[in-house]
Design a protein around this motif. Structure first.
Motif, PDB file in Angstrom:
ATOM      1  N   PHE A 204      -0.105 -71.011  31.970  1.00 24.78           N
ATOM      2  CA  PHE A 204      -1.389 -70.621  31.402  1.00 24.78           C
ATOM      3  C   PHE A 204      -2.495 -71.272  32.224  1.00 24.78           C
ATOM      4  CE2 PHE A 204      -0.478 -74.641  29.462  1.00 24.78           C
ATOM      5  CZ  PHE A 204      -1.698 -75.234  29.174  1.00 24.78           C
ATOM      6  N   THR A 205      -3.736 -70.922  31.912  1.00 25.01           N
ATOM      7  CA  THR A 205      -4.878 -71.367  32.702  1.00 25.01           C
ATOM      8  C   THR A 205      -5.870 -72.114  31.821  1.00 25.01           C
ATOM      9  OG1 THR A 205      -4.656 -69.457  34.179  1.00 25.01           O
ATOM     10  CG2 THR A 205      -6.767 -70.614  34.192  1.00 25.01           C
ATOM     11  N   GLU A 216      -7.808 -73.945  36.300  1.00 28.38           N
ATOM     12  CA  GLU A 216      -6.627 -74.500  36.952  1.00 28.38           C
ATOM     13  C   GLU A 216      -5.383 -74.169  36.145  1.00 28.38           C
ATOM     14  OE1 GLU A 216      -7.888 -78.598  37.199  1.00 28.38           O
ATOM     15  OE2 GLU A 216      -6.907 -79.096  35.309  1.00 28.38           O
ATOM     16  N   GLY A 217      -4.239 -74.149  36.824  1.00 29.04           N
ATOM     17  CA  GLY A 217      -3.000 -73.706  36.208  1.00 29.04           C
ATOM     18  C   GLY A 217      -2.172 -74.833  35.626  1.00 29.04           C
ATOM     19  N   TRP A 218      -1.459 -74.498  34.542  1.00 25.25           N
ATOM     20  CA  TRP A 218      -0.578 -75.449  33.877  1.00 25.25           C
ATOM     21  C   TRP A 218       0.682 -74.732  33.405  1.00 25.25           C
ATOM     22  CZ3 TRP A 218      -1.426 -80.635  33.673  1.00 25.25           C
ATOM     23  CH2 TRP A 218      -2.711 -81.074  34.023  1.00 25.25           C
ATOM     24  N   VAL A 219       1.718 -75.534  33.122  1.00 24.59           N
ATOM     25  CA  VAL A 219       2.979 -74.982  32.631  1.00 24.59           C
ATOM     26  C   VAL A 219       3.433 -75.775  31.415  1.00 24.59           C
ATOM     27  CG1 VAL A 219       5.384 -74.446  33.159  1.00 24.59           C
ATOM     28  CG2 VAL A 219       3.651 -74.277  34.962  1.00 24.59           C
ATOM     29  N   LEU A 220       3.721 -75.053  30.331  1.00 21.03           N
ATOM     30  CA  LEU A 220       4.336 -75.642  29.143  1.00 21.03           C
ATOM     31  C   LEU A 220       5.840 -75.430  29.202  1.00 21.03           C
ATOM     32  CD1 LEU A 220       1.870 -74.482  26.345  1.00 21.03           C
ATOM     33  CD2 LEU A 220       2.499 -76.864  26.809  1.00 21.03           C
ATOM     34  N   GLU A 221       6.580 -76.437  28.736  1.00 20.93           N
ATOM     35  CA  GLU A 221       8.040 -76.347  28.713  1.00 20.93           C
ATOM     36  C   GLU A 221       8.558 -76.669  27.318  1.00 20.93           C
ATOM     37  OE1 GLU A 221      11.284 -78.824  31.149  1.00 20.93           O
ATOM     38  OE2 GLU A 221      10.628 -79.685  29.237  1.00 20.93           O
ATOM     39  N   ARG A 251      -4.825 -83.604  36.672  1.00 27.10           N
ATOM     40  CA  ARG A 251      -5.323 -82.331  37.186  1.00 27.10           C
ATOM     41  C   ARG A 251      -4.240 -81.264  37.166  1.00 27.10           C
ATOM     42  NH1 ARG A 251     -10.148 -82.505  39.944  1.00 27.10           N
ATOM     43  NH2 ARG A 251     -10.004 -80.254  39.569  1.00 27.10           N
ATOM     44  N   GLY A 252      -4.674 -80.032  37.018  1.00 19.58           N
ATOM     45  CA  GLY A 252      -3.762 -78.905  37.015  1.00 19.58           C
ATOM     46  C   GLY A 252      -3.521 -78.360  38.410  1.00 19.58           C
ATOM     47  N   LEU A 253      -2.881 -77.212  38.442  1.00 23.13           N
ATOM     48  CA  LEU A 253      -2.504 -76.572  39.697  1.00 23.13           C
ATOM     49  C   LEU A 253      -3.720 -75.851  40.272  1.00 23.13           C
ATOM     50  CD1 LEU A 253       0.027 -76.222  41.413  1.00 23.13           C
ATOM     51  CD2 LEU A 253       0.515 -74.135  40.144  1.00 23.13           C
ATOM     52  N   ARG A 254      -4.153 -76.321  41.454  1.00 25.99           N
ATOM     53  CA  ARG A 254      -5.403 -75.825  42.009  1.00 25.99           C
ATOM     54  C   ARG A 254      -5.525 -76.313  43.447  1.00 25.99           C
ATOM     55  NH1 ARG A 254     -10.475 -74.237  40.374  1.00 25.99           N
ATOM     56  NH2 ARG A 254     -12.218 -75.082  41.578  1.00 25.99           N
ATOM     57  N   SER A 255      -6.128 -75.511  44.310  1.00 24.39           N
ATOM     58  CA  SER A 255      -6.374 -75.933  45.686  1.00 24.39           C
ATOM     59  C   SER A 255      -7.866 -75.908  45.969  1.00 24.39           C
ATOM     60  CB  SER A 255      -5.651 -75.021  46.683  1.00 24.39           C
ATOM     61  OG  SER A 255      -6.018 -75.358  48.009  1.00 24.39           O
ATOM     62  N   GLU A 256      -8.440 -77.073  46.182  1.00 22.66           N
ATOM     63  CA  GLU A 256      -9.838 -77.140  46.598  1.00 22.66           C
ATOM     64  C   GLU A 256      -9.971 -76.776  48.069  1.00 22.66           C
ATOM     65  OE1 GLU A 256     -12.178 -77.457  44.583  1.00 22.66           O
ATOM     66  OE2 GLU A 256     -11.149 -78.212  42.797  1.00 22.66           O
ATOM     67  N   THR A 257      -8.919 -77.015  48.833  1.00 22.52           N
ATOM     68  CA  THR A 257      -8.961 -76.753  50.275  1.00 22.52           C
ATOM     69  C   THR A 257      -8.957 -75.263  50.578  1.00 22.52           C
ATOM     70  OG1 THR A 257      -7.775 -78.810  50.697  1.00 22.52           O
ATOM     71  CG2 THR A 257      -7.814 -77.179  52.471  1.00 22.52           C
ATOM     72  N   GLU A 302       0.999 -76.951  47.735  1.00 21.39           N
ATOM     73  CA  GLU A 302      -0.424 -76.610  47.750  1.00 21.39           C
ATOM     74  C   GLU A 302      -0.585 -75.091  47.675  1.00 21.39           C
ATOM     75  OE1 GLU A 302      -4.697 -77.456  48.750  1.00 21.39           O
ATOM     76  OE2 GLU A 302      -3.040 -78.734  48.131  1.00 21.39           O
ATOM     77  N   PRO A 303      -1.347 -74.564  46.715  1.00 17.45           N
ATOM     78  CA  PRO A 303      -1.574 -73.116  46.666  1.00 17.45           C
ATOM     79  C   PRO A 303      -2.228 -72.614  47.950  1.00 17.45           C
ATOM     80  CG  PRO A 303      -2.226 -74.146  44.599  1.00 17.45           C
ATOM     81  CD  PRO A 303      -1.957 -75.264  45.564  1.00 17.45           C
ATOM     82  N   GLU A 304      -1.768 -71.461  48.414  1.00 14.07           N
ATOM     83  CA  GLU A 304      -2.300 -70.845  49.625  1.00 14.07           C
ATOM     84  C   GLU A 304      -2.286 -69.335  49.450  1.00 14.07           C
ATOM     85  OE1 GLU A 304       0.268 -72.006  52.790  1.00 14.07           O
ATOM     86  OE2 GLU A 304       2.065 -71.152  51.865  1.00 14.07           O
ATOM     87  N   ALA A 305      -2.858 -68.619  50.399  1.00 11.66           N
ATOM     88  CA  ALA A 305      -2.937 -67.163  50.298  1.00 11.66           C
ATOM     89  C   ALA A 305      -1.554 -66.539  50.482  1.00 11.66           C
ATOM     90  CB  ALA A 305      -3.900 -66.618  51.343  1.00 11.66           C
ATOM     91  N   ALA A 306      -1.195 -65.628  49.573  1.00 14.04           N
ATOM     92  CA  ALA A 306       0.070 -64.900  49.681  1.00 14.04           C
ATOM     93  C   ALA A 306      -0.001 -63.918  50.844  1.00 14.04           C
ATOM     94  CB  ALA A 306       0.362 -64.163  48.381  1.00 14.04           C
TER      95      ALA A 306
END
Length: 580
Positions: A204-205, A216-221, A251-257, A302-306
């Protein structure tokens, strides 16, 4: 011959005998799913008895209005008809009671053996927030992404639903620094939960800036949802992203770069390797974000362009992107194939087939999957159902939701792009004629240009006629191809993306005019042009004023004329056949 130069003069049009059958890609040919007005995210699970249970967000008026709630409906005939709506959360037409963004998860071994158990997870405005502080615009009263994460279940195919259970989501940096300074959480999810061995994961976001900014992205388990039937005993945790869990710094899943800005609507896909996961999500940079986990979601790259299999970037506006598993190692990606940075231009919807390789996914060149006659329509938030090699997809434009059966050959053709076997189309035309774009017909021209044959502004192929539109394919300078359609005094001109100047390589061009979505596309040397990061589109829309397009057989072996629009996969077959 230094270049292919085919001139076809048609003085009298003869019918080609071509007739376009009803174009299944046109969303108006789908079966409507009932709703209460505004409708979003029509997501489907298949129950134990083979019936479909669809859940969605709906309500009066527009997205975010008071009365927005979540519902379910069931189909026993693969989406041709649907039951009356059942309110999972009721429509309360008072501010502060919104329920939204419902996603389903089916567990076949729980609940009623005939149907199994279906869980639904959704955002509920449990804080009863009625307005957003420090906003003076029309979004001040958009409170549908604020509140609690709740879930319910049904053991009777959605006829009745349990009381809700809340998942308490720990506070993190995004919450502590959000519009409400942590007093209320803002988030939403579009990801349908997945099972990994004995665990259930939901992406979820989280939102820091209302309405959907700085995300930013997060994951629940849940470690025991699959084995424990009592929701009060379910165990939930927020995966750490490799951090300590301090709410001030977590911090959640996110790339500032690579992206900064908005990174939202996170979607998890399970790969074949144990613990290997892929996360994709939309951005506001005109591309799709992707990252990988090798430890079941505890840490991510690190998230990047697909990218496609050829290494070029997959382009997508600020719109939902979704991945489905067709079978182990095979996947299908939904997106919109252009570099827009806002919420618009979601028509048509495109798809790419993916095959797993070395722990990642290689993506095919894309195909048009669905379109609307209205270019401004926003087709989005789909779901895919695969049964006995039949493919069905749901979608919404926010006002109507529908389900469509897809042409299996289109899907399987994309997977065949990775095969070495040739299946080259051979149905080129044998006599002059025309095609009608108003009848959803079209044409394709395939041309091969010999090595070193680039001559600025020279004609590669053309067709002239006293009836219907004439067309030409020519060089624009020496590094771009120009397509021109001309009818009476109206002209449509479109340039290819820049073509690398490599004099020792031949050039293979496939130009297609598709009368259904009314698009002009170019596949050059096996690559569907998409703007190449330099412009928003690599394809063009044909104005409604154009109808009849002239065509005639070519007298040159290097130019082949088809009286129908070829698919991208067929264009690639022609390219493969042209190579020595």
């Amino acid at each position: 011959m230094r270049w292919v130069h085919a001139i076809v003069l048609v003085t009298a049009l003869v019918s080609t005998g071509l007739s376009a059958a009803q174009d299944w890609r046109n969303i108006y040919h789908g079966n409507e799913i009932p709703s209460a007005g505004y409708v979003d995210m029509p997501l489907v699970v298949t129950l134990n008895d083979g019936s479909w249970l669809c859940v969605m967000t709906t309500g009066p008026g527009e997205e975010g209005n008071t009365g927005q709630h979540i519902v379910s409906t069931r189909s026993t005939d693969r989406g041709e008809t649907w039951s009356d709506l059942v309110a999972i959360e009721p429509a309360i037409k008072e501010p502060g009671h919104e329920s939204s963004w419902v996603v389903p998860f089916h567990v076949e071994h729980q609940g009623n053996s005939e149907f199994g158990r279906t869980y639904v997870f959704y955002v509920h405005n449990g804080e009863r927030v009625t307005e957003v502080p420090d906003r003076e615009d029309s979004l001040r009263y958009r409170v549908d992404k604020i509140g609690w994460y709740l879930y319910r279940f049904s053991d009777d195919a959605g006829t009745t639903w349990s009381e809700p259970t809340r998942i308490v989501i720990p506070l993190t940096w995004a919450d502590m620094n959000n519009t409400f300074s942590g007093e209320a959480q803002m988030f939403w999810g579009v990801d349908e939960p997945i099972a990994i061995e004995d665990r259930v994961l939901i992406a979820f976001t989280k939102i820091r800036r209302h309405l959907v900014g700085s995300t930013e992205g997060w994951v629940l388990e849940s470690s025991n949802l699959l084995t424990e039937t009592d929701p009060s005993k379910h165990k939930w945790r927020l995966l750490s992203n490799g951090q300590t869990g301090n709410s001030k710094t977590w911090r959640g899943l996110r790339s500032e770069t690579n992206f900064a800005g908005t990174q939202a609507e996170h979607d998890i896909t399970k790969l074949s390797q144990p613990g290997r996961l892929m996360m994709m999500n939309r951005t506001d940079k005109g591309v799709i974000s992707v990252c990988w986990s090798s430890d079941g979601g505890e840490t991510w790259t690190e998230p990047e362009a697909a990218t496609y299999a050829d290494g070029s970037v997959i382009r997508n506006p600020r719109a939902n992107t979704k991945v489905w598993t067709i079978e182990p190692g095979k996947y299908l990606l939904w997106f919109h194939n252009h570099g827009g940075i806002d919420f618009n231009n979601r028509n048509p919807g495109w798809a790419s087939a993916g095959v797993e390789h070395d722990g990642e996914i290689l993506w095919s060149q894309p195909e048009i999957l669905l379109y609307d006659n209205d270019p401004k329509a926003r087709i989005s938030y789909p779901d895919l159902i695969v049964e006995d090699r039949r493919y069905f997809i749901t979608e919404t434009q926010k006002s109507v939701a529908r389900v469509h059966e897809l042409d299996r050959s289109l899907i399987e053709g994309m997977f065949m792009q990775f095969d070495n076997a040739l299946n080259t189309p051979t149905d080129s035309i044998e006599k002059p004629g025309s095609v009608s774009l108003h009848e959803e017909e079209g044409l394709t021209i395939s041309a091969s240009v010999s090595a070193g044959a680039r001559e600025a502004d020279s004609i590669i192929a053309e067709c002239a006629s006293q009836f219907g539109a004439r067309w030409s394919i020519k060089w624009h300078g020496i590094d771009r191809i120009e397509i021109e359609l001309r009818e009476n005094h109206e002209v449509v001109s479109w340039l290819s993306d820049p073509i690398p100047i490599e004099s020792d390589l031949p050039l293979h061009i496939v130009m297609t005019i598709d009368g259904g979505p009314r698009l002009l596309t170019l596949v050059i040397n096996g690559k569907l042009h998409d703007g190449a990061g330099q412009r928003q589109y690599g394809w063009a829309r044909i104005p409604d004023s154009f109808d009849q397009i002239s065509l005639s057989p070519s007298s040159r072996d290097e130019v082949v004329v088809f009286g129908r629009p070829l698919t991208t996969s067929e264009a690639l077959e022609l390219y493969k056949a042209s190579r020595p």
